[in-house]
Design a protein around this motif. Structure first.
Motif, mmCIF file in Angstrom:
data_model
loop_
_atom_site.group_PDB
_atom_site.id
_atom_site.type_symbol
_atom_site.label_atom_id
_atom_site.label_comp_id
_atom_site.label_asym_id
_atom_site.label_seq_id
_atom_site.Cartn_x
_atom_site.Cartn_y
_atom_site.Cartn_z
ATOM 1 N N TYR A 11 16.719 -1.606 23.084
ATOM 2 C CA TYR A 11 17.739 -1.915 22.087
ATOM 3 C C TYR A 11 17.050 -2.105 20.740
ATOM 4 C CZ TYR A 11 21.621 -4.155 19.704
ATOM 5 O OH TYR A 11 22.613 -4.466 18.808
ATOM 6 N N ALA A 12 17.282 -1.190 19.816
ATOM 7 C CA ALA A 12 16.571 -1.209 18.537
ATOM 8 C C ALA A 12 17.154 -2.259 17.599
ATOM 9 C CB ALA A 12 16.639 0.166 17.883
ATOM 10 N N HIS A 13 16.278 -2.966 16.896
ATOM 11 C CA HIS A 13 16.678 -3.955 15.894
ATOM 12 C C HIS A 13 16.085 -3.578 14.545
ATOM 13 C CE1 HIS A 13 18.673 -7.161 18.146
ATOM 14 N NE2 HIS A 13 17.796 -6.985 19.115
ATOM 15 N N ARG A 14 16.759 -3.993 13.486
ATOM 16 C CA ARG A 14 16.169 -3.949 12.149
ATOM 17 C C ARG A 14 15.577 -5.341 11.913
ATOM 18 N NH1 ARG A 14 18.521 -0.046 8.837
ATOM 19 N NH2 ARG A 14 17.085 -0.792 7.221
ATOM 20 N N ILE A 15 14.350 -5.520 12.348
ATOM 21 C CA ILE A 15 13.745 -6.856 12.343
ATOM 22 C C ILE A 15 13.441 -7.288 10.912
ATOM 23 C CG2 ILE A 15 11.795 -8.234 13.155
ATOM 24 C CD1 ILE A 15 11.641 -6.392 15.576
ATOM 25 N N ASP A 16 13.832 -8.502 10.603
ATOM 26 C CA ASP A 16 13.687 -9.039 9.247
ATOM 27 C C ASP A 16 12.302 -9.674 9.086
ATOM 28 O OD1 ASP A 16 14.164 -9.953 6.710
ATOM 29 O OD2 ASP A 16 15.481 -11.598 7.317
ATOM 30 N N TYR A 17 11.277 -8.816 9.067
ATOM 31 C CA TYR A 17 9.909 -9.326 8.939
ATOM 32 C C TYR A 17 9.712 -10.048 7.607
ATOM 33 C CZ TYR A 17 8.605 -6.376 12.934
ATOM 34 O OH TYR A 17 8.517 -5.802 14.175
ATOM 35 N N LEU A 18 10.246 -9.454 6.525
ATOM 36 C CA LEU A 18 10.036 -10.034 5.201
ATOM 37 C C LEU A 18 10.697 -11.407 5.093
ATOM 38 C CD1 LEU A 18 8.910 -9.807 2.372
ATOM 39 C CD2 LEU A 18 10.956 -8.509 1.699
ATOM 40 N N GLY A 19 11.922 -11.521 5.598
ATOM 41 C CA GLY A 19 12.603 -12.816 5.555
ATOM 42 C C GLY A 19 11.852 -13.871 6.347
ATOM 43 N N THR A 20 11.350 -13.482 7.519
ATOM 44 C CA THR A 20 10.579 -14.419 8.345
ATOM 45 C C THR A 20 9.321 -14.872 7.617
ATOM 46 O OG1 THR A 20 11.385 -13.338 10.355
ATOM 47 C CG2 THR A 20 9.424 -14.711 10.566
ATOM 48 N N LEU A 21 8.612 -13.919 7.005
ATOM 49 C CA LEU A 21 7.385 -14.251 6.277
ATOM 50 C C LEU A 21 7.674 -15.178 5.103
ATOM 51 C CD1 LEU A 21 4.351 -13.797 5.725
ATOM 52 C CD2 LEU A 21 4.996 -11.786 4.370
ATOM 53 N N LEU A 22 8.755 -14.902 4.368
ATOM 54 C CA LEU A 22 9.070 -15.700 3.183
ATOM 55 C C LEU A 22 9.427 -17.138 3.551
ATOM 56 C CD1 LEU A 22 11.165 -13.115 1.120
ATOM 57 C CD2 LEU A 22 8.916 -14.040 0.514
ATOM 58 N N ILE A 23 10.281 -17.328 4.562
ATOM 59 C CA ILE A 23 10.693 -18.695 4.893
ATOM 60 C C ILE A 23 9.540 -19.467 5.530
ATOM 61 C CG2 ILE A 23 11.610 -18.188 7.192
ATOM 62 C CD1 ILE A 23 13.015 -20.656 4.569
ATOM 63 N N ALA A 24 8.709 -18.783 6.331
ATOM 64 C CA ALA A 24 7.548 -19.462 6.917
ATOM 65 C C ALA A 24 6.552 -19.858 5.824
ATOM 66 C CB ALA A 24 6.873 -18.557 7.942
ATOM 67 N N SER A 25 6.362 -18.978 4.839
ATOM 68 C CA SER A 25 5.442 -19.282 3.737
ATOM 69 C C SER A 25 5.972 -20.427 2.882
ATOM 70 C CB SER A 25 5.239 -18.034 2.871
ATOM 71 O OG SER A 25 4.706 -16.968 3.631
ATOM 72 N N ALA A 26 7.284 -20.426 2.619
ATOM 73 C CA ALA A 26 7.878 -21.505 1.830
ATOM 74 C C ALA A 26 7.720 -22.843 2.548
ATOM 75 C CB ALA A 26 9.354 -21.211 1.565
ATOM 76 N N ALA A 27 7.993 -22.848 3.861
ATOM 77 C CA ALA A 27 7.849 -24.085 4.633
ATOM 78 C C ALA A 27 6.402 -24.562 4.636
ATOM 79 C CB ALA A 27 8.333 -23.867 6.065
ATOM 80 N N THR A 28 5.463 -23.625 4.742
ATOM 81 C CA THR A 28 4.045 -23.989 4.730
ATOM 82 C C THR A 28 3.657 -24.609 3.392
ATOM 83 O OG1 THR A 28 3.554 -22.192 6.277
ATOM 84 C CG2 THR A 28 1.703 -23.112 5.038
ATOM 85 N N CYS A 29 4.163 -24.041 2.297
ATOM 86 C CA CYS A 29 3.869 -24.606 0.975
ATOM 87 C C CYS A 29 4.404 -26.033 0.857
ATOM 88 C CB CYS A 29 4.482 -23.733 -0.123
ATOM 89 S SG CYS A 29 3.652 -22.158 -0.367
ATOM 90 N N VAL A 30 5.628 -26.252 1.345
ATOM 91 C CA VAL A 30 6.217 -27.598 1.288
ATOM 92 C C VAL A 30 5.380 -28.575 2.109
ATOM 93 C CG1 VAL A 30 8.216 -28.990 1.945
ATOM 94 C CG2 VAL A 30 8.550 -26.770 0.845
ATOM 95 N N VAL A 31 4.966 -28.137 3.293
ATOM 96 C CA VAL A 31 4.167 -29.009 4.157
ATOM 97 C C VAL A 31 2.809 -29.302 3.517
ATOM 98 C CG1 VAL A 31 2.967 -29.119 6.371
ATOM 99 C CG2 VAL A 31 5.330 -28.346 6.280
ATOM 100 N N LEU A 32 2.203 -28.297 2.877
ATOM 101 C CA LEU A 32 0.920 -28.513 2.203
ATOM 102 C C LEU A 32 1.060 -29.523 1.067
ATOM 103 C CD1 LEU A 32 -0.506 -24.869 2.065
ATOM 104 C CD2 LEU A 32 -1.506 -26.809 3.285
#
Length: 663
Positions: free
Chosen positions: A197-218
């Motif tokens: 089952y093919a998906h249009r995986i939102d790699y960019l969205g995942t990377l952006l929110i994970a990076s934002a959360a990491t910045c907040v935690v730092l």
């Protein structure tokens, strides 16, 4: 997930792979709670009290970022292969954590563990849908939810036991034999579709929110400790976090399958649930991380006993969550619980702030229990309200959205608690030791990095140091209380909406886990409707469809007539007697059908008459109508195909289930 993808297996054949999946879930769930009671010993061994929170935060951030990807990759490339990969990644991370020689290594290896843990949690629950039909899914997914409830209790106890009796490294080594067993069983016993089952995986969205959360935690964990609050690093990371959040919003508006659809925030109750979930995750996991440190350092409790002392809080969460869920199910009223729950949580944080070196065990247990009860009153209702507020197409992403915000809150909460603790501890230790004679090699800095060296201090200095540790830890609860109060204020803005019958109390996987839950809308609907396959659910269902069809039959007789109509002649005496349905109920049902002229005997077999076939069609139509009514306004003229297929499949499967108990 379509029911067509379910692999036909006998009930006995399902148990072995389900057991292996439960082991995988156990590994990931346990590692979220087992580490807390080992942290003081880990810090004493490896140093780095300033970065204690990162041992937990690194795992939580990695799990949060990886969870959405594992689910979609499993659909695309096959869940068995991906689940095996997740186990391997988790075991490699566990082994590396066990051999870590310093805190930076341990933090990095915990992130590796988290990447695998996200796959274990997501894929284990998704594979249940490949193994069992919709009517059985609720029961099996309930088992996976129960794992989180169990590990919430056992995790702190096991962490303390391994640390005290063996070595803190066994907190991680214990995963290796369990994971190896799960790998072998999955390889031999799990047979499911290979994906496709093919998906249009939102790699960019995942990377952006994970990076934002990491910045907040730092910012929250290093600001005021490693970096000054007015430093360029803090300002730079804060600006970068804001830019990443804006970019994430823009990307999600255009993504085909967004991690978090922005349209959900137009729904008032969902937005409130997301904000309050963040606060609950913040408070719950921050407290669970630092209370064992308070108990072990300030009160001199052993690692094992610190887990025992935490039980009032954990049991308070589970008990309040269970009771509130049952009351909501029976009354349909839910707004009372988040209002009272956030209020009690705020009060619980203020009580935890009152903890001191001379607090009695009874006092501490009472404060822990109050805090846990407050959390439990809120946890169940947030997922339920979010599901009730959205249309069917958004049911899955609403669930994952609320749990996603709780995960981010947990990551930030642990980091903020750690930053407040570390920033206050140094100054308080210096004040406590000023003018005090100290043994050779002991200083404020060494006590900060190795709390076990407190035992080497003379009595006068020890009292001051214990007071410094106590105030530094309990101050974090005072700082968290205003945030909990904001959540309390937000609960008053909920719109009381009537609950759909299909919106049921979420399981522990959606309430106790600090990671997002990835389930499709069809999975959530199947879980809710599958309660109709319980003994009580079947009895109620067949009473209602019999009444709707205008017939005067026992529930078991209606079931048997439908069974004969769909599957052909049935020999009642051969229907399995598993002890839950008395043989008398089956015999009485068959006799009533014969007396009413709806069925007749051909030898020992029961066959529907022409009148019986007509009555069975009326019952079948009534059953499908009632299944649709359970879905409320989700069952509209523009309903999606997968929902229509789900109701049709459940209609057929429930007719083949065991008869209802009531005669």
């Amino acid at each position: 997930m379509s029911g067509d993808s379910v692999v036909p297996m006998t009930r006995r054949g399902v148990y072995l792979p389900i057991g292996a999946l439960l082991l995988g879930m156990l590994l990931a769930a346990l590692d979220q709670t087992i580490v807390a009671t080992a942290l003081p010993t880990i810090v004493s061994d490896l140093g780095g009290m300033d970065h204690l929170s990162w041992v937990v935060t690194a795992y939580l951030l990695a799990v949060t970022a990886a969870t959405p990807l594992w689910g979609k990759l499993g659909d695309q490339y096959g869940r068995k292969r991906l689940f095996q990969s997740a186990i391997l990644i988790f075991l490699v991370g566990s082994a590396l954590c066990g051999v870590a020689q310093n805190m930076p290594q341990l933090i990095g290896f915990r992130a590796v563990q988290g990447l695998g843990g996200g796959g274990l949690i997501t894929l284990s629950m998704a594979i249940v849908g490949d193994l069992v039909p919709p009517r059985e899914r609720g029961r099996f997914q309930g088992l996976f939810g129960a794992v989180f409830g169990t590990t919430s209790v056992l995790g702190p106890l096991l962490g303390g036991f391994f640390t005290e009796q063996l070595n803190w490294r066994w907190v991680f080594y214990i995963n290796l034999p369990i994971g190896a067993l799960a790998l072998v069983v999955i390889a031999l016993a799990l047979h499911i579709p290979a994906g496709g089952y093919a998906h249009r995986i939102d790699y960019l969205g995942t990377l952006l929110i994970a990076s934002a959360a990491t910045c907040v935690v730092l910012v929250t964990s290093l600001g005021g400790t490693t970096w000054d609050w007015n430093s360029a690093q803090v300002y730079g990371l804060a600006v970068l976090a804001a830019v990443l959040v804006v970019a994430f919003v823009l990307v999600e508006r255009r993504a085909v399958e967004p991690v978090l659809p922005m349209s959900l925030f137009a729904v008032r109750n969902f937005t409130l649930c997301a904000a309050i979930s963040f606060v609950i995750g913040f408070a719950m996991f921050g407290a669970m991380t630092y209370l064992p440190t308070f108990l072990q350092v300030v009160h001199g409790v052993s690692p094992t006993m610190s887990g025992v002392h935490m039980l009032p809080m954990v049991l308070g969460v589970i008990a309040a969550s269970t009771v509130s869920g049952q009351l909501i199910t029976h009354t349909g009223h839910w707004k009372f619980f988040p209002v009272v729950g956030t209020g009690v949580t705020t009060g619980g944080l203020l009580l935890l702030h009152r903890l001191a070196p001379d607090s009695s065990q009874l006092e501490m247990s009472a404060y822990f229990a109050v805090f846990g009860i407050g959390l439990g009153l809120v946890l169940q209702v947030l997922v339920l309200v979010a599901q009730n507020a959205v249309r069917y197409a958004d049911l899955g992403v609403a669930t994952s959205g609320v749990t996603f915000f709780r995960s981010i809150g947990a990551s930030v909460g642990v980091a903020v608690f750690g930053a407040i603790f570390a920033s206050r501890l140094g100054g308080k230790l210096a004040d406590a030791l000023r003018g005090q004679p100290l043994p050779a090699g002991v200083s404020a800095d060494s006590l900060k990095h190795n709390p076990q060296s407190v035992s080497r201090l003379p009595a006068g200095a020890r009292r001051g140091v214990l007071g410094a540790y106590s105030e530094s830890i309990t101050d974090v609860f005072l700082f968290a209380a205003p945030l909990a109060f904001v959540a309390f204020v937000l609960t008053w803005f909920f719109v009381q909406q009537r609950l759909r019958r299909s919106v049921q109390v979420p399981d522990e996987a959606e309430t106790l886990a600090p990671c997002p839950v990835e389930r499709s809308s069809a999975d959530e609907a199947a879980r809710a409707l599958s309660r109709l396959n319980t003994l009580e659910g079947r009895r109620d269902l067949y009473e209602r469809i019999t009444e709707r069809a205008g017939m005067d039959l026992r529930p078991a007789a209606s079931w048997m007539l439908l069974r004969v109509h769909h599957d052909g002649p049935v020999e009642p005496a051969l229907i399995p007697d598993d002890g839950t349905i008395p043989r008398r109920v089956v015999a009485d049902a068959a006799r009533q059908l014969e007396e009413r002229g709806l069925a007749e005997r051909e030898g020992l077999q029961l066959v529907a008459t022409a009148r019986g076939a007509e009555a069975a069609r009326a019952l079948s139509d009534a059953r499908q109508e009632l299944l649709a009514e359970e879905l409320g306004d989700w069952w509209g003229p523009d309903r999606p195909t997968d929902l229509t297929q789900l109701v049709r499949q459940l209609n057929e499967e429930i007719g083949r289930a065991e008869p209802p108990r009531a005669a």
